[in-house]
Design a protein around this motif. Structure first.
Motif, PDB file in Angstrom:
ATOM      1  N   GLU A 237       0.832  -1.206   0.000  1.00 29.97           N
ATOM      2  CA  GLU A 237       0.000   0.000   0.000  1.00 29.97           C
ATOM      3  C   GLU A 237       0.867   1.256   0.000  1.00 29.97           C
ATOM      4  N   ALA A 238       1.986   1.212   0.744  1.00 33.23           N
ATOM      5  CA  ALA A 238       2.913   2.342   0.736  1.00 33.23           C
ATOM      6  C   ALA A 238       3.492   2.545  -0.657  1.00 33.23           C
ATOM      7  N   ALA A 239       3.919   1.453  -1.298  1.00 30.92           N
ATOM      8  CA  ALA A 239       4.486   1.547  -2.640  1.00 30.92           C
ATOM      9  C   ALA A 239       3.481   2.125  -3.629  1.00 30.92           C
ATOM     10  N   VAL A 240       2.224   1.735  -3.496  1.00 31.38           N
ATOM     11  CA  VAL A 240       1.178   2.254  -4.391  1.00 31.38           C
ATOM     12  C   VAL A 240       1.072   3.771  -4.271  1.00 31.38           C
ATOM     13  N   GLN A 241       1.039   4.286  -3.048  1.00 31.66           N
ATOM     14  CA  GLN A 241       0.874   5.729  -2.861  1.00 31.66           C
ATOM     15  C   GLN A 241       2.100   6.498  -3.344  1.00 31.66           C
ATOM     16  N   TYR A 242       3.299   6.027  -3.027  1.00 27.74           N
ATOM     17  CA  TYR A 242       4.507   6.701  -3.506  1.00 27.74           C
ATOM     18  C   TYR A 242       4.563   6.675  -5.036  1.00 27.74           C
ATOM     19  N   LEU A 401      10.410  19.887   3.950  1.00 24.86           N
ATOM     20  CA  LEU A 401       9.640  18.805   4.556  1.00 24.86           C
ATOM     21  C   LEU A 401       9.550  17.560   3.682  1.00 24.86           C
ATOM     22  N   ASN A 402       9.388  17.709   2.392  1.00 28.55           N
ATOM     23  CA  ASN A 402       9.382  16.580   1.453  1.00 28.55           C
ATOM     24  C   ASN A 402      10.149  16.967   0.209  1.00 28.55           C
ATOM     25  N   ARG A 403      10.955  16.047  -0.293  1.00 31.54           N
ATOM     26  CA  ARG A 403      11.566  16.258  -1.601  1.00 31.54           C
ATOM     27  C   ARG A 403      11.712  14.934  -2.338  1.00 31.54           C
ATOM     28  N   ALA A 404      12.076  15.013  -3.605  1.00 29.92           N
ATOM     29  CA  ALA A 404      11.981  13.864  -4.494  1.00 29.92           C
ATOM     30  C   ALA A 404      12.834  12.686  -4.029  1.00 29.92           C
ATOM     31  N   ALA A 405      14.084  12.944  -3.662  1.00 28.61           N
ATOM     32  CA  ALA A 405      14.961  11.845  -3.256  1.00 28.61           C
ATOM     33  C   ALA A 405      14.408  11.116  -2.041  1.00 28.61           C
ATOM     34  N   GLN A 406      13.788  11.853  -1.136  1.00 26.97           N
ATOM     35  CA  GLN A 406      13.191  11.243   0.053  1.00 26.97           C
ATOM     36  C   GLN A 406      12.081  10.274  -0.338  1.00 26.97           C
ATOM     37  N   VAL A 407      11.211  10.686  -1.260  1.00 25.27           N
ATOM     38  CA  VAL A 407      10.112   9.822  -1.692  1.00 25.27           C
ATOM     39  C   VAL A 407      10.652   8.568  -2.377  1.00 25.27           C
ATOM     40  N   LEU A 408      11.658   8.722  -3.225  1.00 20.42           N
ATOM     41  CA  LEU A 408      12.226   7.573  -3.914  1.00 20.42           C
ATOM     42  C   LEU A 408      12.878   6.595  -2.940  1.00 20.42           C
ATOM     43  N   LEU A 409      13.561   7.104  -1.939  1.00 15.41           N
ATOM     44  CA  LEU A 409      14.187   6.222  -0.962  1.00 15.41           C
ATOM     45  C   LEU A 409      13.140   5.477  -0.129  1.00 15.41           C
ATOM     46  N   ARG A 410      12.053   6.145   0.215  1.00 13.99           N
ATOM     47  CA  ARG A 410      11.012   5.462   0.984  1.00 13.99           C
ATOM     48  C   ARG A 410      10.237   4.484   0.105  1.00 13.99           C
ATOM     49  N   TYR A 411      10.053   4.847  -1.150  1.00 12.59           N
ATOM     50  CA  TYR A 411       9.463   3.891  -2.092  1.00 12.59           C
ATOM     51  C   TYR A 411      10.352   2.653  -2.183  1.00 12.59           C
ATOM     52  N   ALA A 412      11.668   2.855  -2.289  1.00 14.12           N
ATOM     53  CA  ALA A 412      12.600   1.729  -2.343  1.00 14.12           C
ATOM     54  C   ALA A 412      12.513   0.881  -1.086  1.00 14.12           C
ATOM     55  N   GLU A 413      12.347   1.516   0.064  1.00  9.85           N
ATOM     56  CA  GLU A 413      12.191   0.776   1.321  1.00  9.85           C
ATOM     57  C   GLU A 413      10.953  -0.108   1.277  1.00  9.85           C
ATOM     58  N   ALA A 414       9.871   0.437   0.718  1.00 11.12           N
ATOM     59  CA  ALA A 414       8.628  -0.330   0.626  1.00 11.12           C
ATOM     60  C   ALA A 414       8.757  -1.484  -0.363  1.00 11.12           C
ATOM     61  N   ARG A 481      13.938   7.808 -18.391  1.00  9.87           N
ATOM     62  CA  ARG A 481      15.211   7.505 -19.047  1.00  9.87           C
ATOM     63  C   ARG A 481      16.383   8.242 -18.387  1.00  9.87           C
ATOM     64  N   GLU A 482      16.108   9.361 -17.709  1.00 11.89           N
ATOM     65  CA  GLU A 482      17.180  10.160 -17.123  1.00 11.89           C
ATOM     66  C   GLU A 482      17.437   9.840 -15.656  1.00 11.89           C
ATOM     67  N   PHE A 483      16.667   8.935 -15.100  1.00 17.54           N
ATOM     68  CA  PHE A 483      16.876   8.588 -13.687  1.00 17.54           C
ATOM     69  C   PHE A 483      18.151   7.768 -13.553  1.00 17.54           C
ATOM     70  N   THR A 484      19.090   8.276 -12.794  1.00 12.77           N
ATOM     71  CA  THR A 484      20.391   7.622 -12.659  1.00 12.77           C
ATOM     72  C   THR A 484      20.650   7.124 -11.239  1.00 12.77           C
ATOM     73  N   GLY A 485      19.603   7.011 -10.429  1.00 11.28           N
ATOM     74  CA  GLY A 485      19.752   6.498  -9.075  1.00 11.28           C
ATOM     75  C   GLY A 485      20.180   7.580  -8.097  1.00 11.28           C
ATOM     76  N   ILE A 486      19.914   7.337  -6.824  1.00  9.42           N
ATOM     77  CA  ILE A 486      20.238   8.319  -5.788  1.00  9.42           C
ATOM     78  C   ILE A 486      21.756   8.519  -5.706  1.00  9.42           C
ATOM     79  N   ARG A 487      22.514   7.432  -5.747  1.00  8.34           N
ATOM     80  CA  ARG A 487      23.970   7.561  -5.704  1.00  8.34           C
ATOM     81  C   ARG A 487      24.534   7.940  -7.073  1.00  8.34           C
TER      82      ARG A 487
END
Length: 580
Positions: A237-242, A401-414, A481-487
């Motif tokens: 459910e978390a992954a769906v919302q992110y 309070l929220n930014r893109a990298a944070q959402v992607l990392l939490r999505y990855a956690e889910a 296509r331009e997403f190159t990962g957080i690192r």
């Protein structure tokens, strides 16, 4: 906590007193909500007044979200109250360990929600107006309750307005509930909101306060619901919302650039890319080093490029209350008191130990970005880019309070907890194209026929599907296509999984994601929540393992600083415990 009687503040908090007259509303006396909420302007004014009250939570939230963890430490100038928080031994009068400010926001929310219900019942709001306004306020209340839960462990959960001293006295008799009971209640509230979408037609997003765009001023409901699911162990459910949020396109355009929050990189940089990189064909030359990652904190608040990264951000102007408190905490120039600083452990053992793809040993998100050496002292820089010590009384800045990298990392956690560890690996490291390349033939032709999948021709189902294709014949350019990962976007080497004895790949990846969140999101108020969210999960899987994890991670800071580490040996000791 001070008596709840002292937090009764009715919904008559007006935008005009905080921001100037951006909504046409006349100041009135503070009265009971049934008499106050008469027009849409009244409703809009109450919203802005509520957020004005909410802005007063920044200092306390950042202190509680960072200081007891491993990235932030006290200086010799720190107040007794900050030293107590750092030692996890707050006295009863410690302002940071006082829940009053959080409950003031909660009670304002309750009053405003009751007012909106009355307005809808009496045809003073349309259903569309009510849906947007009500959902925003209820979500902000849920966000505030989540902070109370993660810092204090228990909360008095109340959703009714307090309109008399008698009501307040009754509230004080209500039992406190722990996170295991609080989280489902917050989820139920969020699931039953009239809408999870942002404001679309409201006057609230048609105005600018000086140069501040209010479109990013309000809580994002999908991200919050994803966070609540993540805390509660509802990983799919978390992954769906992110994922729904990450599919959002502000202009509703189905173009290759429709994904705003792609966290991409580009060899020549540019305003829309926040990255660490080297000039093309000069990767080994430190003279070609470029850091535009820090621009997300340094650009003026009205810079349109920021909206590819910043999602929920609040600006503080020196001309209006509430004033910006973070300069006093962090700056060692001008009006700064320099009470808090980056921990020595974080500087030397985290950012400075990271390895870039060219072999350079430092993380560009650390030195001269998240922190900076000023007059021989390390300062938390993220909150000081807007401050000019030559104009010491102009205390302006932003709360991120929220930014893109944070959402992607939490999505990855889910998704990792859903069993898609390879997908989490790609988000953490170098993105989809690097992780999911399929055949030597496609790579030789530079035709990256790349979607996230089990194998070629078997894509992952929603919400785990991403299209990162970039094909010349036929010509096709996908959104991701331009997403190159957080690192990858900061030129760091990929981190490989090396599970410890008895540890699964999922558990190993989870630790890597939380470690990366420290490097990426340091000082933004998320660290304590990230650590105890995972520690609670560990304790449920194996008794005591979460407490051992906290001891291992946080203990490094105290060992380096020479201070005694607080006792986090059991979950009840993780939370602030003061006389209430």
């Amino acid at each position: 906590m001070k008596s709840i009687k002292n937090v009764i503040i009715f919904g008559g908090l007006f935008a005009c007193t905080l921001f100037g007259s951006c909504v046409d509303a006349e100041l009135e006396s503070v009265v009971e909500y049934k008499n106050h909420y008469k027009t849409l302007d009244d409703a809009n004014s109450a919203i802005l007044g509520l957020y004005g009250k909410f802005m007063g939570l920044a200092e306390q939230t950042i202190v509680l979200g960072e200081l007891r963890a491993d990235l932030m430490d006290v200086t010799d100038n720190a107040s007794i109250e900050l030293q107590e928080i750092n030692a996890n031994t707050p006295s009863s009068g410690n302002k940071y360990a006082d829940m009053t400010n959080y409950y003031s926001v909660i009670q304002n929310c309750n009053d405003i929600l009751a007012g909106f219900e009355d307005m809808l019942a009496n045809n003073r709001l349309t259903q569309e107006e009510y849906s947007e306004l009500y959902s925003d306020v209820a979500a902000l209340r849920c966000w505030t309750y989540l902070q109370v839960g993660m810092y204090f462990g228990k909360a008095v959960y109340v959703t009714e307005p307090t309109v008399s001293v008698e009501d307040a006295s009754k509230l004080e008799q209500l039992p406190k509930i722990g996170l295991d009971e609080l989280l489902p209640r917050l989820i139920e509230c969020m699931e039953n909101l009239p809408t999870l979408e942002d404001y679309l037609n409201s006057d609230l997003i048609k105005y600018k306060l000086d140069t501040y765009d209010l479109k990013r001023f309000f809580v994002n409901k999908r991200i919050l619901l994803g966070d609540l699911y993540l805390w509660n162990g509802n990983y799919r459910e978390a992954a769906v919302q992110y994922r729904k949020f990450l599919s959002t396109d502000e202009n509703k355009a189905s173009t290759a650039n429709a994904v705003r929050y792609r966290c991409g990189s580009y060899s020549t940089g540019g305003d829309t890319y926040f990255q660490v990189f080297y000039e093309r064909y000069m990767d080994g030359d430190m003279n070609s080093y470029k850091n535009t990652w820090l621009n997300m904190f340094a650009f003026p608040a009205d810079k349109s490029a920021l909206w590819s990264e910043l999602i929920w951000t609040i600006s503080y102007d020196p001309a209006f209350e509430p004033y910006y408190p973070l300069i006093e905490l962090f700056a060692n120039e001008g009006k700064g008191k320099y009470e808090l600083m980056p921990s020595a452990y974080a500087v030397t053992d985290l950012w400075e130990k990271e390895e870039q793809k060219n072999g350079a040993e430092f993380d560009g998100r650390g030195r001269d970005s998240s922190y900076k050496l000023v007059n021989g002292e390390y300062v938390v820089q993220k909150y000081l880019y807007d401050y000019d010590p030559a104009k010491p009384y102009e205390k302006k800045g932003r709360w991120f309070l929220n930014r893109a990298a944070q959402v992607l990392l939490r999505y990855a956690e889910a998704v990792n907890r859903c069993g898609y560890t390879k997908l989490a690996y790609s988000i953490l490291n170098e993105g989809f194209k690097t992780t999911y390349r399929y055949t030597p033939e496609s790579e030789a032709k530079r035709e990256w026929d790349c979607v996230t999948s089990y194998e070629y021709g078997q894509p992952y189902p929603e919400p785990f599907y991403f299209d990162a294709r970039s094909i010349d014949a036929p010509y096709y350019r996908s959104p991701w296509r331009e997403f190159t990962g957080i690192r990858g976007r900061v030129s760091l080497k990929a981190k490989e999984m090396e599970p410890e004895a008895g540890e699964t790949d999922v558990q190993c990846m989870e630790k890597l994601l939380i470690e990366e969140s420290a490097l990426e999101l340091a000082f933004e108020g998320h660290r304590w929540g990230d650590l105890i969210r995972v520690a609670r999960r560990m304790n449920k899987e194996k008794a005591g393992s979460g407490s051992e994890y906290l001891k291992e991670v946080i203990g490094r800071k105290y060992e380096r600083s020479g201070l005694s580490m607080p006792d986090f040996s059991s979950e009840e000791k993780w939370y602030l415990n003061v006389s209430k």
